[in-house]
Design a protein around this motif. Structure first.
Motif, PDB file in Angstrom:
ATOM      1  N   ARG A  97      -9.398 -13.665  -1.563  1.00  0.00           N
ATOM      2  CA  ARG A  97      -9.274 -13.625  -0.158  1.00  0.00           C
ATOM      3  C   ARG A  97     -10.609 -14.446   0.425  1.00  0.00           C
ATOM      4  NH1 ARG A  97     -11.658  -9.201  -2.400  1.00  0.00           N
ATOM      5  NH2 ARG A  97     -13.544  -8.613  -1.642  1.00  0.00           N
ATOM      6  N   VAL A  98     -10.571 -15.065   1.660  1.00  0.00           N
ATOM      7  CA  VAL A  98     -11.395 -15.731   2.240  1.00  0.00           C
ATOM      8  C   VAL A  98     -12.223 -14.730   3.015  1.00  0.00           C
ATOM      9  CG1 VAL A  98     -11.911 -17.533   3.906  1.00  0.00           C
ATOM     10  CG2 VAL A  98      -9.866 -17.706   2.466  1.00  0.00           C
ATOM     11  N   GLU A  99     -13.630 -15.092   2.652  1.00  0.00           N
ATOM     12  CA  GLU A  99     -14.902 -14.316   3.614  1.00  0.00           C
ATOM     13  C   GLU A  99     -15.678 -15.403   4.017  1.00  0.00           C
ATOM     14  OE1 GLU A  99     -16.358 -11.009   1.495  1.00  0.00           O
ATOM     15  OE2 GLU A  99     -14.318 -10.061   1.564  1.00  0.00           O
ATOM     16  N   GLY A 100     -15.536 -15.908   5.277  1.00  0.00           N
ATOM     17  CA  GLY A 100     -16.504 -16.672   5.713  1.00  0.00           C
ATOM     18  C   GLY A 100     -16.317 -18.342   5.022  1.00  0.00           C
ATOM     19  N   ASP A 101     -17.333 -18.600   4.382  1.00  0.00           N
ATOM     20  CA  ASP A 101     -17.427 -19.809   3.668  1.00  0.00           C
ATOM     21  C   ASP A 101     -17.221 -19.643   2.202  1.00  0.00           C
ATOM     22  OD1 ASP A 101     -18.021 -21.372   6.058  1.00  0.00           O
ATOM     23  OD2 ASP A 101     -20.012 -21.169   5.602  1.00  0.00           O
ATOM     24  N   TYR A 102     -16.741 -18.487   1.774  1.00  0.00           N
ATOM     25  CA  TYR A 102     -16.439 -17.977   0.178  1.00  0.00           C
ATOM     26  C   TYR A 102     -15.008 -17.563   0.075  1.00  0.00           C
ATOM     27  CZ  TYR A 102     -21.582 -17.768   0.237  1.00  0.00           C
ATOM     28  OH  TYR A 102     -22.791 -18.206   0.388  1.00  0.00           O
ATOM     29  N   LEU A 103     -14.549 -17.974  -1.198  1.00  0.00           N
ATOM     30  CA  LEU A 103     -13.286 -17.725  -1.847  1.00  0.00           C
ATOM     31  C   LEU A 103     -13.530 -16.398  -2.767  1.00  0.00           C
ATOM     32  CD1 LEU A 103      -9.996 -17.678  -2.021  1.00  0.00           C
ATOM     33  CD2 LEU A 103     -10.430 -19.343  -3.578  1.00  0.00           C
ATOM     34  N   VAL A 104     -13.610 -15.230  -2.131  1.00  0.00           N
ATOM     35  CA  VAL A 104     -13.665 -14.051  -3.045  1.00  0.00           C
ATOM     36  C   VAL A 104     -12.605 -13.822  -3.919  1.00  0.00           C
ATOM     37  CG1 VAL A 104     -14.508 -11.776  -2.948  1.00  0.00           C
ATOM     38  CG2 VAL A 104     -15.089 -13.301  -1.169  1.00  0.00           C
ATOM     39  N   VAL A 105     -13.067 -13.739  -5.349  1.00  0.00           N
ATOM     40  CA  VAL A 105     -12.099 -13.799  -6.467  1.00  0.00           C
ATOM     41  C   VAL A 105     -12.383 -12.511  -7.336  1.00  0.00           C
ATOM     42  CG1 VAL A 105     -10.791 -14.745  -8.086  1.00  0.00           C
ATOM     43  CG2 VAL A 105     -11.392 -16.057  -6.502  1.00  0.00           C
ATOM     44  N   PRO A 106     -11.593 -11.427  -7.184  1.00  0.00           N
ATOM     45  CA  PRO A 106     -12.139 -10.393  -8.160  1.00  0.00           C
ATOM     46  C   PRO A 106     -11.696 -10.685  -9.486  1.00  0.00           C
ATOM     47  CG  PRO A 106     -10.325  -9.640  -6.325  1.00  0.00           C
ATOM     48  CD  PRO A 106     -10.201 -11.357  -6.478  1.00  0.00           C
ATOM     49  N   GLY A 107     -12.302  -9.726 -10.353  1.00  0.00           N
ATOM     50  CA  GLY A 107     -12.366  -9.800 -11.687  1.00  0.00           C
ATOM     51  C   GLY A 107     -13.562 -10.978 -12.523  1.00  0.00           C
ATOM     52  N   GLY A 108     -13.266 -11.115 -13.652  1.00  0.00           N
ATOM     53  CA  GLY A 108     -13.971 -12.132 -14.605  1.00  0.00           C
ATOM     54  C   GLY A 108     -13.195 -13.600 -14.456  1.00  0.00           C
ATOM     55  N   GLU A 109     -13.839 -14.554 -15.305  1.00  0.00           N
ATOM     56  CA  GLU A 109     -13.372 -15.782 -15.726  1.00  0.00           C
ATOM     57  C   GLU A 109     -12.006 -15.718 -16.260  1.00  0.00           C
ATOM     58  OE1 GLU A 109     -14.747 -18.717 -15.164  1.00  0.00           O
ATOM     59  OE2 GLU A 109     -16.846 -18.254 -14.595  1.00  0.00           O
ATOM     60  N   ASP A 110     -11.793 -14.629 -16.990  1.00  0.00           N
ATOM     61  CA  ASP A 110     -10.494 -14.479 -17.499  1.00  0.00           C
ATOM     62  C   ASP A 110      -9.101 -14.505 -16.648  1.00  0.00           C
ATOM     63  OD1 ASP A 110     -11.428 -12.110 -16.921  1.00  0.00           O
ATOM     64  OD2 ASP A 110      -9.600 -11.042 -18.297  1.00  0.00           O
ATOM     65  N   MET A 111      -9.506 -14.129 -15.436  1.00  0.00           N
ATOM     66  CA  MET A 111      -8.416 -14.012 -14.345  1.00  0.00           C
ATOM     67  C   MET A 111      -8.607 -15.003 -13.234  1.00  0.00           C
ATOM     68  SD  MET A 111      -6.154 -11.872 -15.578  1.00  0.00           S
ATOM     69  CE  MET A 111      -5.105 -11.734 -13.953  1.00  0.00           C
ATOM     70  N   LEU A 112      -9.766 -15.760 -13.286  1.00  0.00           N
ATOM     71  CA  LEU A 112     -10.142 -16.541 -12.165  1.00  0.00           C
ATOM     72  C   LEU A 112      -8.860 -17.552 -11.878  1.00  0.00           C
ATOM     73  CD1 LEU A 112     -12.037 -17.525 -10.083  1.00  0.00           C
ATOM     74  CD2 LEU A 112     -13.114 -18.941 -11.933  1.00  0.00           C
ATOM     75  N   ILE A 113      -8.544 -18.339 -12.533  1.00  0.00           N
ATOM     76  CA  ILE A 113      -7.467 -19.298 -12.247  1.00  0.00           C
ATOM     77  C   ILE A 113      -6.232 -18.798 -11.707  1.00  0.00           C
ATOM     78  CG2 ILE A 113      -5.964 -21.124 -13.205  1.00  0.00           C
ATOM     79  CD1 ILE A 113      -8.602 -22.285 -14.597  1.00  0.00           C
ATOM     80  N   ALA A 114      -5.727 -17.649 -12.545  1.00  0.00           N
ATOM     81  CA  ALA A 114      -4.351 -17.064 -11.929  1.00  0.00           C
ATOM     82  C   ALA A 114      -4.648 -16.356 -10.677  1.00  0.00           C
ATOM     83  CB  ALA A 114      -4.202 -15.996 -13.238  1.00  0.00           C
ATOM     84  N   ARG A 115      -5.692 -15.901 -10.342  1.00  0.00           N
ATOM     85  CA  ARG A 115      -5.887 -15.192  -9.002  1.00  0.00           C
ATOM     86  C   ARG A 115      -5.913 -16.377  -7.967  1.00  0.00           C
ATOM     87  NH1 ARG A 115      -8.869  -9.795 -11.081  1.00  0.00           N
ATOM     88  NH2 ARG A 115      -7.018  -8.591 -11.253  1.00  0.00           N
ATOM     89  N   VAL A 116      -6.719 -17.360  -8.119  1.00  0.00           N
ATOM     90  CA  VAL A 116      -6.834 -18.591  -7.392  1.00  0.00           C
ATOM     91  C   VAL A 116      -5.543 -19.104  -6.976  1.00  0.00           C
ATOM     92  CG1 VAL A 116      -7.974 -20.844  -6.994  1.00  0.00           C
ATOM     93  CG2 VAL A 116      -9.229 -18.940  -7.754  1.00  0.00           C
ATOM     94  N   THR A 117      -4.782 -19.473  -8.150  1.00  0.00           N
ATOM     95  CA  THR A 117      -3.540 -20.015  -8.068  1.00  0.00           C
ATOM     96  C   THR A 117      -2.281 -19.309  -7.133  1.00  0.00           C
ATOM     97  OG1 THR A 117      -3.900 -20.985 -10.158  1.00  0.00           O
ATOM     98  CG2 THR A 117      -1.653 -21.056  -9.299  1.00  0.00           C
ATOM     99  N   ALA A 118      -2.663 -17.848  -7.530  1.00  0.00           N
ATOM    100  CA  ALA A 118      -1.683 -16.950  -6.708  1.00  0.00           C
ATOM    101  C   ALA A 118      -2.251 -17.211  -5.241  1.00  0.00           C
ATOM    102  CB  ALA A 118      -1.680 -15.404  -7.248  1.00  0.00           C
ATOM    103  N   PHE A 119      -3.412 -17.223  -5.032  1.00  0.00           N
ATOM    104  CA  PHE A 119      -3.972 -17.171  -3.567  1.00  0.00           C
ATOM    105  C   PHE A 119      -3.127 -18.176  -2.995  1.00  0.00           C
ATOM    106  CE2 PHE A 119      -6.907 -19.122  -0.686  1.00  0.00           C
ATOM    107  CZ  PHE A 119      -7.135 -18.005   0.319  1.00  0.00           C
ATOM    108  N   LEU A 120      -3.359 -19.349  -3.535  1.00  0.00           N
ATOM    109  CA  LEU A 120      -3.090 -20.754  -2.894  1.00  0.00           C
ATOM    110  C   LEU A 120      -1.631 -20.997  -2.756  1.00  0.00           C
ATOM    111  CD1 LEU A 120      -5.469 -23.238  -5.019  1.00  0.00           C
ATOM    112  CD2 LEU A 120      -5.680 -22.689  -2.527  1.00  0.00           C
ATOM    113  N   LYS A 121      -0.905 -20.306  -3.666  1.00  0.00           N
ATOM    114  CA  LYS A 121       0.591 -20.378  -3.429  1.00  0.00           C
ATOM    115  C   LYS A 121       1.224 -19.695  -2.434  1.00  0.00           C
ATOM    116  CE  LYS A 121       1.998 -21.559  -8.149  1.00  0.00           C
ATOM    117  NZ  LYS A 121       2.659 -21.057  -9.398  1.00  0.00           N
TER     118      LYS A 121
END
Length: 230
Positions: A97-121
């Motif tokens: 989710r977006v919070e101010g100037d940040y894209l807040v991504v739950p979890g660790g590095e192992d889920m980072l790209i999957a969650r960022v991609t899902a957010f963008l889509k």
């Protein structure tokens, strides 16, 4: 596919590809990953192809110098969302989710790209649906379904039966650029061509379309340079 190395301070690997359809030698640098390919007619000997590449060396190295560095989402990196760079930071919850100037991504590095991609889509689908609805109403047309893909050769398309397709990477471009692509594709529901009448319809709903079209021509490679593979 054969290949050879163009020697120099920075050696360049060149793939040689024979084609029955080729009528002449053609040198290409991929805008996506910088791969160099020389397409050659079947009858041309390799020594002639190598000589051709050496003749084009100055041009070739200039094209490679213009390549955009590939980037991957990571904590601390700045990822553009609607043209605004947001720092990816770790947080709690289940979805990014977006919070101010940040894209807040739950979890660790192992889920980072999957969650960022899902957010963008999800953001791309939502924004492009809204823009398509708005321009369809303005132009007095209707469309079928909308699909979101990771296309490399085009930012959007409109099928003869009225379905729209968009690249979800558009959500990283400025919002006005995303809107332009929606206007571009919706206008094809009136004219399935790029005639003066077609561009007049685009201009009706997006008067500054030339500026946004030029932005994609200049900066589109930067959107494709982001690597979301897992």
């Amino acid at each position: 596919m054969a290949e050879f190395i163009l020697e120099g301070d920075t050696p360049v690997r060149v793939a040689l590809r024979r084609s029955a359809q080729a009528r002449r030698l053609s040198l290409r640098v991929s805008r996506l990953d910088g791969r160099v390919t020389l397409t050659m007619p079947r009858h041309v000997p390799e020594r002639e192809a190598v000589a051709f590449v050496r003749e084009k060396e100055v041009w070739l190295r200039r094209q490679l110098d213009r390549q955009v560095e590939v980037r991957r989402p990571a904590f601390g990196a700045a990822l553009p969302v609607l043209g605004v760079p947001l720092e990816i930071t770790q947080g709690t919850g289940r979805v990014a989710r977006v919070e101010g100037d940040y894209l807040v991504v739950p979890g660790g590095e192992d889920m980072l790209i999957a969650r960022v991609t899902a957010f963008l889509k999800l953001q791309a689908r939502t924004r492009l649906r809204e823009a398509s609805d708005r321009y369809a109403q303005a132009l007095g047309v209707s469309f079928g379904k909308i699909s979101i893909r990771d296309t490399r050769s085009r930012w959007g398309s409109c099928t003869p039966d009225g379905n729209l397709m968009y690249s979800w990477r558009l959500v990283m471009a400025p919002e006005a650029v995303l809107d332009y692509v929606a206007a571009h594709e919706v206008a094809h529901l009136l004219e399935m061509n790029h005639s003066p009448e077609y561009w007049a319809n685009v201009a009706r709903v997006c008067p500054d379309y030339r500026r946004h079209r030029d932005w994609l021509r200049v900066h589109g490679q930067e959107l494709h340079a982001w690597d979301f593979s897992r």
